[in-house]
Design a protein around this motif. Sequence first.
Motif, short mmCIF file in Angstrom:
data_model
loop_
_atom_site.label_atom_id
_atom_site.label_comp_id
_atom_site.label_asym_id
_atom_site.label_seq_id
_atom_site.Cartn_x
_atom_site.Cartn_y
_atom_site.Cartn_z
N TRP A 50 0.83 -1.22 0.00
CA TRP A 50 0.00 0.00 0.00
C TRP A 50 0.86 1.26 0.00
O TRP A 50 0.55 2.23 -0.70
CB TRP A 50 -0.93 0.04 1.22
N LEU A 52 3.94 1.52 -1.12
CA LEU A 52 4.54 1.58 -2.45
C LEU A 52 3.53 2.12 -3.47
O LEU A 52 3.85 2.99 -4.30
CB LEU A 52 5.00 0.16 -2.85
N TYR A 53 2.29 1.63 -3.37
CA TYR A 53 1.19 2.09 -4.23
C TYR A 53 0.97 3.60 -4.06
O TYR A 53 0.84 4.33 -5.04
CB TYR A 53 -0.07 1.30 -3.87
N ILE A 56 3.83 5.58 -5.70
CA ILE A 56 3.68 5.60 -7.18
C ILE A 56 2.54 6.53 -7.60
O ILE A 56 2.67 7.32 -8.54
CB ILE A 56 3.46 4.17 -7.74
N ILE B 4 0.01 -0.87 -11.82
CA ILE B 4 -0.35 -0.13 -10.60
C ILE B 4 -1.67 -0.67 -10.02
O ILE B 4 -1.80 -0.82 -8.81
CB ILE B 4 -0.46 1.40 -10.88
N LEU B 7 -0.89 -3.91 -8.39
CA LEU B 7 -0.23 -3.64 -7.11
C LEU B 7 -1.26 -3.30 -6.03
O LEU B 7 -1.22 -3.85 -4.92
CB LEU B 7 0.77 -2.48 -7.28
N GLY B 8 -2.22 -2.44 -6.37
CA GLY B 8 -3.28 -2.05 -5.43
C GLY B 8 -4.15 -3.23 -5.04
O GLY B 8 -4.50 -3.40 -3.87
N ALA B 11 -2.14 -5.49 -2.74
CA ALA B 11 -2.06 -4.86 -1.42
C ALA B 11 -3.38 -5.07 -0.66
O ALA B 11 -3.39 -5.50 0.50
CB ALA B 11 -1.77 -3.37 -1.56
#
Lengths: 86, 86
Positions: A50, A52-53, A56, B4, B7-8, B11
């Motif tokens: 989270w 890292l998200y 970005i 992205i 990734l979210g 997470a």
Amino acid sequence: MNYIVILGLLAGFCTTIAVIPQIRKSWKQKKVDNVSPLMFIILITGLSLWVLYGIIQNDFPVILTNGVSLVLNSFMMYLMIKYGKK
Amino acid sequence: MNYIVILGLLAGFCTTIAVIPQIRKSWKQKKVDNVSPLMFIILITGLSLWVLYGIIQNDFPVILTNGVSLVLNSFMMYLMIKYGKK
């Protein structure tokens, strides 16, 4: 700030600080036999993703709330290692 | 879906399922002496507010991830009451 923002902040505040009573309990009891270390390993992984998200996406609230949670849960993990059965 | 979004989702998946190992442990041990009930009370409050926030904002991912967490953590709270010291 409208009431929806306040609602979101209140929600984030609760889910962020929730681990504090667990830290307090483990600190006092010095026992973590019934606590799952895997829960904190998965949580720390998720919270790191989270953060890292958030970095970005350049999303400060995501970085802040998950960053604080990450620190608190990492400290709880430290207590798990310290007080866990060898 | 770009990386992205993945990734979210990853997470959110981690922070949502994290409580499952704790449920499994409490279910097997039938003991929750070292687990803080206040942690789950605050978590359930926060997750309920997140679901409400998602409904108002019409944000499906927020409703889904926090809704699943709410169900899982409510079940954990049920185990806390069931196996907690009277």
